[in-house]
Motif scaffolding. Sequence first.
Motif, short mmCIF file in Angstrom:
data_model
loop_
_atom_site.label_atom_id
_atom_site.label_comp_id
_atom_site.label_asym_id
_atom_site.label_seq_id
_atom_site.Cartn_x
_atom_site.Cartn_y
_atom_site.Cartn_z
N GLU A 83 0.84 -1.21 0.00
CA GLU A 83 0.00 0.00 0.00
C GLU A 83 0.87 1.26 0.00
OE1 GLU A 83 -3.00 -0.25 -0.59
OE2 GLU A 83 -3.74 -2.15 0.17
N ALA A 84 1.71 1.37 -1.02
CA ALA A 84 2.71 2.45 -1.08
C ALA A 84 2.09 3.83 -1.20
CB ALA A 84 3.66 2.21 -2.25
N THR A 85 0.88 3.95 -1.75
CA THR A 85 0.29 5.27 -1.95
C THR A 85 -0.92 5.51 -1.05
OG1 THR A 85 -1.17 4.55 -3.75
CG2 THR A 85 1.06 5.24 -4.36
N GLU A 86 -1.16 4.62 -0.11
CA GLU A 86 -2.33 4.73 0.76
C GLU A 86 -2.29 6.02 1.58
OE1 GLU A 86 -5.95 3.70 2.46
OE2 GLU A 86 -4.88 2.68 0.84
N GLY A 87 -3.37 6.79 1.55
CA GLY A 87 -3.51 7.97 2.38
C GLY A 87 -2.73 9.18 1.94
N LEU A 88 -2.15 9.14 0.76
CA LEU A 88 -1.34 10.27 0.28
C LEU A 88 -2.16 11.20 -0.60
CD1 LEU A 88 2.00 8.46 -0.66
CD2 LEU A 88 1.36 9.53 1.51
N ALA A 89 -1.79 12.47 -0.60
CA ALA A 89 -2.43 13.44 -1.48
C ALA A 89 -2.14 13.06 -2.94
CB ALA A 89 -1.90 14.84 -1.18
N PRO A 90 -3.04 13.39 -3.85
CA PRO A 90 -2.85 13.00 -5.26
C PRO A 90 -1.51 13.41 -5.84
CG PRO A 90 -5.08 13.78 -4.92
CD PRO A 90 -4.35 14.03 -3.63
N VAL A 91 -1.03 14.61 -5.53
CA VAL A 91 0.24 15.06 -6.10
C VAL A 91 1.40 14.23 -5.57
CG1 VAL A 91 0.63 16.84 -4.31
CG2 VAL A 91 1.67 17.09 -6.59
N ILE A 92 1.32 13.78 -4.33
CA ILE A 92 2.37 12.94 -3.75
C ILE A 92 2.28 11.53 -4.33
CG2 ILE A 92 3.37 12.02 -1.64
CD1 ILE A 92 3.70 15.02 -1.99
N ARG A 93 1.05 11.04 -4.53
CA ARG A 93 0.90 9.73 -5.15
C ARG A 93 1.56 9.71 -6.52
NH1 ARG A 93 -4.66 9.65 -3.48
NH2 ARG A 93 -5.30 10.04 -5.62
N GLU A 94 1.39 10.79 -7.27
CA GLU A 94 2.01 10.84 -8.60
C GLU A 94 3.53 10.77 -8.50
OE1 GLU A 94 0.55 10.64 -11.62
OE2 GLU A 94 -1.18 10.19 -10.36
N GLU A 95 4.09 11.40 -7.48
CA GLU A 95 5.54 11.34 -7.30
C GLU A 95 5.99 9.92 -6.98
OE1 GLU A 95 9.13 13.88 -5.19
OE2 GLU A 95 7.05 14.55 -5.06
N ILE A 96 5.21 9.20 -6.19
CA ILE A 96 5.54 7.82 -5.87
C ILE A 96 5.45 6.96 -7.13
CG2 ILE A 96 4.90 5.79 -4.53
CD1 ILE A 96 6.15 8.06 -2.88
N TRP A 97 4.42 7.17 -7.94
CA TRP A 97 4.30 6.39 -9.17
C TRP A 97 5.48 6.67 -10.11
CZ3 TRP A 97 1.51 2.44 -8.66
CH2 TRP A 97 0.28 2.46 -8.01
N ARG A 98 5.90 7.92 -10.18
CA ARG A 98 7.07 8.25 -11.02
C ARG A 98 8.31 7.54 -10.50
NH1 ARG A 98 4.65 13.44 -11.16
NH2 ARG A 98 5.94 14.17 -9.44
N CYS A 99 8.44 7.49 -9.18
CA CYS A 99 9.59 6.79 -8.59
C CYS A 99 9.57 5.32 -8.95
CB CYS A 99 9.58 6.96 -7.08
SG CYS A 99 10.72 5.86 -6.21
N LEU A 100 8.41 4.69 -8.86
CA LEU A 100 8.32 3.26 -9.16
C LEU A 100 8.62 3.00 -10.63
CD1 LEU A 100 5.19 2.16 -7.08
CD2 LEU A 100 7.61 2.11 -6.46
N ALA A 101 8.21 3.91 -11.51
CA ALA A 101 8.55 3.76 -12.93
C ALA A 101 10.05 3.86 -13.14
CB ALA A 101 7.81 4.81 -13.76
N THR A 102 10.69 4.76 -12.39
CA THR A 102 12.15 4.89 -12.46
C THR A 102 12.83 3.62 -11.99
OG1 THR A 102 12.05 7.29 -12.13
CG2 THR A 102 14.14 6.21 -11.63
N LEU A 103 12.33 3.04 -10.90
CA LEU A 103 12.90 1.80 -10.38
C LEU A 103 12.74 0.66 -11.39
CD1 LEU A 103 11.75 1.83 -6.64
CD2 LEU A 103 13.89 2.65 -7.62
#
Length: 239
Positions: A165-185
């Motif tokens: 649950e890496a994006t649970e409870g995060l604001a939409p803009v922060i979720r997008e940053e996490i998704w970008r990080c996972l794409a980089t990984l």
Amino acid sequence: MAVPEPLLRCQAIEAGYDASQVLFGIDLQIQAGEVVSLLGRNGMGKSTTIKTIVGALKPTAGDIQFAGQSLRGLRADAIARLGLAIVPEGRHVFPNLTVREHLLAFADNRNGLRDSWTLERIYATFPRLKERENNLGNQLSGGEQQMLAIGRALSTNPRLLILDEATEGLAPVIREEIWRCLATLKAAGQTILVVDKYVHRLVGLADRHLILERGRIVWQGDSEALNADRSLWARYLTV
């Protein structure tokens, strides 16, 4: 051409809590370099599956192999040293350690990865952590804590990164940053097992998906198949 042995193989795993059985014959495989998602509604066994893989919960039947080695009987810390790292649900950062201390305290490259996750590389991936490197864990926002939890896991240079649950409870803009990080990984070849409810984002990230229903894998396939069959979403993934 022969198919390489999977990095992670779970065979007929059963597990539960006291007299309550939660998992019923879980079979899953993850190849090195793959991103795999574990999907399902709340209470279907996703977190129990992860706990069993990382050694926080002992299976009552079946076997788990990592890089060809059985994990049976190993403690969670020994399993972690083999190259598994988890970003747990709820982040669990230490309130009295700075960002920099978090990232250095767990740093290791015991598996000798060539392109290792150094402090500088983690800061380059999460510039916000560099800006906040002297702040304590309890002085960070929820999004910053999640970035720190991912960075802390990467500092161990894992062969398999597990995100619950890496994006649970995060604001939409922060979720997008996490998704970008996972794409980089993913682009860097990191093997990832991810649990998340945002299926529409996972179909653009993961190579394969497994759906859990009441402790059993009821469907598995690639992103094209999952995206094409929205009846699966309605049947197994929506509330």
